[in-house]
Design a protein around this motif. Structure first.
Motif, PDB file in Angstrom:
ATOM      1  N   LEU A   4       0.826  -1.212   0.000  1.00  0.00           N
ATOM      2  CA  LEU A   4       0.000   0.000   0.000  1.00  0.00           C
ATOM      3  C   LEU A   4       0.861   1.263   0.000  1.00  0.00           C
ATOM      4  O   LEU A   4       0.516   2.253  -0.653  1.00  0.00           O
ATOM      5  CB  LEU A   4      -0.946   0.011   1.207  1.00  0.00           C
ATOM      6  CG  LEU A   4      -2.085  -0.995   1.151  1.00  0.00           C
ATOM      7  CD1 LEU A   4      -2.824  -1.041   2.484  1.00  0.00           C
ATOM      8  CD2 LEU A   4      -3.042  -0.675   0.001  1.00  0.00           C
ATOM      9  N   ARG A   7       2.119   1.654  -3.517  1.00  0.00           N
ATOM     10  CA  ARG A   7       1.077   2.222  -4.385  1.00  0.00           C
ATOM     11  C   ARG A   7       0.923   3.714  -4.141  1.00  0.00           C
ATOM     12  O   ARG A   7       0.789   4.489  -5.099  1.00  0.00           O
ATOM     13  CB  ARG A   7      -0.253   1.509  -4.141  1.00  0.00           C
ATOM     14  CG  ARG A   7      -0.338   0.144  -4.784  1.00  0.00           C
ATOM     15  CD  ARG A   7      -1.582  -0.633  -4.383  1.00  0.00           C
ATOM     16  NE  ARG A   7      -2.824   0.085  -4.632  1.00  0.00           N
ATOM     17  CZ  ARG A   7      -3.993  -0.261  -4.074  1.00  0.00           C
ATOM     18  NH1 ARG A   7      -4.076  -1.291  -3.238  1.00  0.00           N
ATOM     19  NH2 ARG A   7      -5.083   0.423  -4.358  1.00  0.00           N
ATOM     20  N   TRP A  11       1.577   6.652  -6.873  1.00  0.00           N
ATOM     21  CA  TRP A  11       0.503   7.576  -7.229  1.00  0.00           C
ATOM     22  C   TRP A  11       0.937   9.020  -6.984  1.00  0.00           C
ATOM     23  O   TRP A  11       0.707   9.894  -7.838  1.00  0.00           O
ATOM     24  CB  TRP A  11      -0.776   7.259  -6.450  1.00  0.00           C
ATOM     25  CG  TRP A  11      -1.935   8.054  -6.966  1.00  0.00           C
ATOM     26  CD1 TRP A  11      -2.805   7.690  -7.957  1.00  0.00           C
ATOM     27  CD2 TRP A  11      -2.323   9.367  -6.560  1.00  0.00           C
ATOM     28  NE1 TRP A  11      -3.708   8.700  -8.180  1.00  0.00           N
ATOM     29  CE2 TRP A  11      -3.436   9.738  -7.340  1.00  0.00           C
ATOM     30  CE3 TRP A  11      -1.847  10.266  -5.618  1.00  0.00           C
ATOM     31  CZ2 TRP A  11      -4.087  10.967  -7.202  1.00  0.00           C
ATOM     32  CZ3 TRP A  11      -2.484  11.498  -5.479  1.00  0.00           C
ATOM     33  CH2 TRP A  11      -3.593  11.838  -6.263  1.00  0.00           C
ATOM     34  N   GLU A 150      -5.478   1.761   2.641  1.00  0.00           N
ATOM     35  CA  GLU A 150      -6.058   1.117   1.453  1.00  0.00           C
ATOM     36  C   GLU A 150      -7.164   1.985   0.881  1.00  0.00           C
ATOM     37  O   GLU A 150      -7.275   2.152  -0.339  1.00  0.00           O
ATOM     38  CB  GLU A 150      -6.586  -0.279   1.821  1.00  0.00           C
ATOM     39  CG  GLU A 150      -6.936  -1.139   0.617  1.00  0.00           C
ATOM     40  CD  GLU A 150      -8.275  -0.814  -0.015  1.00  0.00           C
ATOM     41  OE1 GLU A 150      -8.392  -0.947  -1.245  1.00  0.00           O
ATOM     42  OE2 GLU A 150      -9.201  -0.407   0.712  1.00  0.00           O
ATOM     43  N   THR A 151      -7.975   2.572   1.741  1.00  0.00           N
ATOM     44  CA  THR A 151      -9.059   3.450   1.282  1.00  0.00           C
ATOM     45  C   THR A 151      -8.499   4.698   0.620  1.00  0.00           C
ATOM     46  O   THR A 151      -8.952   5.101  -0.457  1.00  0.00           O
ATOM     47  CB  THR A 151      -9.970   3.827   2.471  1.00  0.00           C
ATOM     48  OG1 THR A 151     -10.494   2.623   3.041  1.00  0.00           O
ATOM     49  CG2 THR A 151     -11.112   4.727   2.033  1.00  0.00           C
ATOM     50  N   SER A 154      -6.848   3.729  -2.776  1.00  0.00           N
ATOM     51  CA  SER A 154      -7.879   3.335  -3.745  1.00  0.00           C
ATOM     52  C   SER A 154      -8.682   4.545  -4.214  1.00  0.00           C
ATOM     53  O   SER A 154      -9.032   4.645  -5.394  1.00  0.00           O
ATOM     54  CB  SER A 154      -8.812   2.282  -3.142  1.00  0.00           C
ATOM     55  OG  SER A 154      -8.104   1.086  -2.905  1.00  0.00           O
ATOM     56  N   GLU A 157      -6.516   6.443  -6.622  1.00  0.00           N
ATOM     57  CA  GLU A 157      -6.446   5.723  -7.902  1.00  0.00           C
ATOM     58  C   GLU A 157      -7.764   5.804  -8.679  1.00  0.00           C
ATOM     59  O   GLU A 157      -7.768   5.704  -9.899  1.00  0.00           O
ATOM     60  CB  GLU A 157      -6.054   4.264  -7.656  1.00  0.00           C
ATOM     61  CG  GLU A 157      -4.635   4.108  -7.166  1.00  0.00           C
ATOM     62  CD  GLU A 157      -4.295   2.714  -6.685  1.00  0.00           C
ATOM     63  OE1 GLU A 157      -3.088   2.431  -6.534  1.00  0.00           O
ATOM     64  OE2 GLU A 157      -5.214   1.890  -6.441  1.00  0.00           O
ATOM     65  N   ALA A 158      -8.869   6.001  -7.956  1.00  0.00           N
ATOM     66  CA  ALA A 158     -10.185   6.133  -8.599  1.00  0.00           C
ATOM     67  C   ALA A 158     -10.459   7.561  -9.054  1.00  0.00           C
ATOM     68  O   ALA A 158     -11.540   7.855  -9.561  1.00  0.00           O
ATOM     69  CB  ALA A 158     -11.275   5.661  -7.631  1.00  0.00           C
ATOM     70  N   ARG A 180     -16.941   1.629   1.603  1.00  0.00           N
ATOM     71  CA  ARG A 180     -15.886   0.679   1.986  1.00  0.00           C
ATOM     72  C   ARG A 180     -15.952   0.302   3.467  1.00  0.00           C
ATOM     73  O   ARG A 180     -15.493  -0.775   3.846  1.00  0.00           O
ATOM     74  CB  ARG A 180     -14.519   1.265   1.671  1.00  0.00           C
ATOM     75  CG  ARG A 180     -14.240   1.320   0.183  1.00  0.00           C
ATOM     76  CD  ARG A 180     -12.893   1.923  -0.098  1.00  0.00           C
ATOM     77  NE  ARG A 180     -11.881   1.064  -0.636  1.00  0.00           N
ATOM     78  CZ  ARG A 180     -11.907   0.438  -1.791  1.00  0.00           C
ATOM     79  NH1 ARG A 180     -12.983   0.493  -2.537  1.00  0.00           N
ATOM     80  NH2 ARG A 180     -10.891  -0.278  -2.201  1.00  0.00           N
TER      81      ARG A 180
END
Length: 191
Positions: A4, A7, A11, A150-151, A154, A157-158, A180
């Motif tokens: 994570l 990532r 990002w 993680e939220t 994500s 990334e969204a 979530r």
């Protein structure tokens, strides 16, 4: 490196390179161990990795990781733990700050998101507590640091930046979080 964090790093490099470049090099294990000692125990491995990856952002930075939340440096975390310990001891603050809370995000209002290493109030060790300086309620925002990270990643990334300057983005981000983590945030009155 935790997947994570990797990532998040990718990002930020691709989408917010100026912010990424402003993040300070990772904190030393000695300073992280001092945070654990002052918090009264062991830190979650992911918090150690987060602080080792980057030691927060400069104190004079006006940028934010998400919404109004800034990534705290290890030194700022230690200073906050000292301030809160003094307030608990000297300013009738005992019921408002929890044992084992370790702040990792802060804002200009003196609010913090904290990893709760002890599992109070009425929760589980590792949960994420929102401390608001002007509120006697504490909110369990996420079940764990991993759930928060993680939220966050994500959402980024969204295409949800968590930017407070865009109310539509803020609402979409909050809806993303609610989907979530149904049932969160959980309010707890502190006295």
């Amino acid at each position: 490196m935790h997947p994570l964090i990797a990532r998040l790093d990718r990002w930020l490099q691709a989408n917010r390179p100026t912010y990424h470049a402003s993040l300070q090099p990772g904190a030393s294990s000695d300073v992280i161990d001092e945070i654990a000692r002052r918090a009264g125990g062991e830190l979650p491995a992911l918090l150690r990795e987060l602080l080792t990856w980057r030691d927060g952002q400069p104190d004079d930075s006006d940028d934010h990781l998400e919404h109004l939340w800034s990534l705290m440096s290890a030194r700022t975390i230690l200073d906050t733990l000292d301030d809160m310990a003094w307030l608990v001891e000297n300013d009738d603050f005992a019921g408002l700050w929890g044992d084992g809370w370790v702040p990792f995000l802060g804002n200009i209002y003196g609010d913090h998101l904290c990893v709760d290493t002890a599992g109070g109030p009425g929760g589980a060790p590792g949960q994420i507590i929102e401390f608001k300086a002007e509120d006697h309620h504490r909110y369990i925002r996420y079940p764990s640091l991993e759930a928060w990270l993680e939220t966050l990643v994500s959402a980024f990334e969204a295409g949800l930046s968590g930017d407070d300057s865009n109310p539509d983005d803020r609402e979409a981000y909050e809806a993303f979080v609610a989907r979530r983590h149904p049932g969160y945030p959980i309010a707890r009155a502190m006295t």
